[in-house]
Design a protein around this motif. Structure first.
Motif, PDB file in Angstrom:
ATOM      1  N   UNK A  66       3.308  10.815  -5.487  1.00 34.21           N
ATOM      2  CA  UNK A  66       3.354  10.351  -4.091  1.00 34.21           C
ATOM      3  C   UNK A  66       4.888   9.960  -3.650  1.00 34.21           C
ATOM      4  N   UNK A  67       5.385   9.328  -5.016  1.00 33.61           N
ATOM      5  CA  UNK A  67       6.672   8.630  -4.748  1.00 33.61           C
ATOM      6  C   UNK A  67       7.704   9.939  -4.604  1.00 33.61           C
ATOM      7  N   UNK A  68       7.627  10.917  -5.399  1.00 39.33           N
ATOM      8  CA  UNK A  68       8.392  11.988  -5.395  1.00 39.33           C
ATOM      9  C   UNK A  68       8.216  12.827  -3.952  1.00 39.33           C
ATOM     10  N   UNK A  69       7.166  12.899  -3.575  1.00 36.66           N
ATOM     11  CA  UNK A  69       7.127  13.448  -2.279  1.00 36.66           C
ATOM     12  C   UNK A  69       7.680  12.649  -1.097  1.00 36.66           C
ATOM     13  N   UNK A 129       9.666  11.705   7.528  1.00 37.29           N
ATOM     14  CA  UNK A 129       8.252  12.175   7.818  1.00 37.29           C
ATOM     15  C   UNK A 129       7.190  11.142   7.496  1.00 37.29           C
ATOM     16  N   UNK A 130       7.294  10.809   5.944  1.00 34.39           N
ATOM     17  CA  UNK A 130       6.170   9.748   5.408  1.00 34.39           C
ATOM     18  C   UNK A 130       6.024   8.607   6.210  1.00 34.39           C
ATOM     19  N   UNK A 171       0.757  -1.285  -0.004  1.00 37.95           N
ATOM     20  CA  UNK A 171      -0.031  -0.042  -0.061  1.00 37.95           C
ATOM     21  C   UNK A 171       1.027   1.107   0.052  1.00 37.95           C
ATOM     22  N   UNK A 172       0.372   2.259  -0.492  1.00 33.62           N
ATOM     23  CA  UNK A 172       1.210   3.389  -0.645  1.00 33.62           C
ATOM     24  C   UNK A 172       1.243   4.153   0.668  1.00 33.62           C
ATOM     25  N   UNK A 225       7.648   3.097  -7.698  1.00 36.72           N
ATOM     26  CA  UNK A 225       8.485   2.603  -6.628  1.00 36.72           C
ATOM     27  C   UNK A 225       9.626   3.215  -6.258  1.00 36.72           C
ATOM     28  N   UNK A 226       9.968   2.832  -5.110  1.00 38.73           N
ATOM     29  CA  UNK A 226      11.175   3.402  -4.477  1.00 38.73           C
ATOM     30  C   UNK A 226      12.090   2.454  -3.438  1.00 38.73           C
TER      31      UNK A 226
END
Length: 158
Positions: free
Chosen positions: A130-133, A140-141, A97-98, A115-116
């Motif tokens: 979302x991946x870039x953030x 933080x995330x 999940x993201x 992905x990352x």
């Protein structure tokens, strides 16, 4: 005799279809993002390849493993063996999940193309933004997602 055979064939087909539908739903789990019909985790992409090849590579039906109620595919036997030995490392975090959406308390499935690998763990994202953030502020995330994941995971299990 022919009508009896037709009825038998019809019943056999009916129960066969029920069995196939049951097998597909029994192979899936809500705690890991899977295809509800095939039971494949992360759309059949090889989770180990994200680490070894730094790219999303489709796994092959010849190299499958079952873990966590899902079917995982790999591009070769070495990747399959690595995953079996350490699914907690190679499997996507938060069940695929993201993590950005999890931080908001929402369970949105990650896309294997967004992905990352961060901190030696794989993360999948529903959107490129979302991946870039996440890449800009992973700590933080991760903190937000980790704090909400237990409640979201309990909800998914129901």
């Amino acid at each position: 005799m022919r009508p009896q055979m037709a009825v038998f064939a019809l019943l056999a087909s009916f129960f066969g279809l029920l069995g196939l539908d049951f097998a597909a739903s029994a192979a899936t789990t809500e705690r890991i993002v899977v295809n509800r019909y095939s039971g494949l985790a992360i759309a059949g992409f090889d989770p180990v390849a994200y680490f070894t090849d730094s790219m999303a590579i489709q796994g092959l039906p010849d190299f499958e493993a079952r873990e966590g109620g899902a079917v995982w595919r790999f591009r070769n036997e070495g990747n399959r063996a690595s995953f079996i030995a350490h699914p907690e490392i190679y499997g996507p975090q938060f069940g695929g999940y993201d993590p950005v959406d999890l931080g908001r308390g929402v369970s949105y499935p990650g896309n294997p193309h967004f992905w990352l690998v961060a901190g030696q763990r794989l993360y999948l994202f529903g959107r490129e933004e979302n991946r870039d953030a996440f890449a800009a502020e992973p700590e933080r995330f991760l903190k937000e997602a980790a704090s909400r994941w237990p409640a979201v995971e309990r909800e998914l299990a129901q």
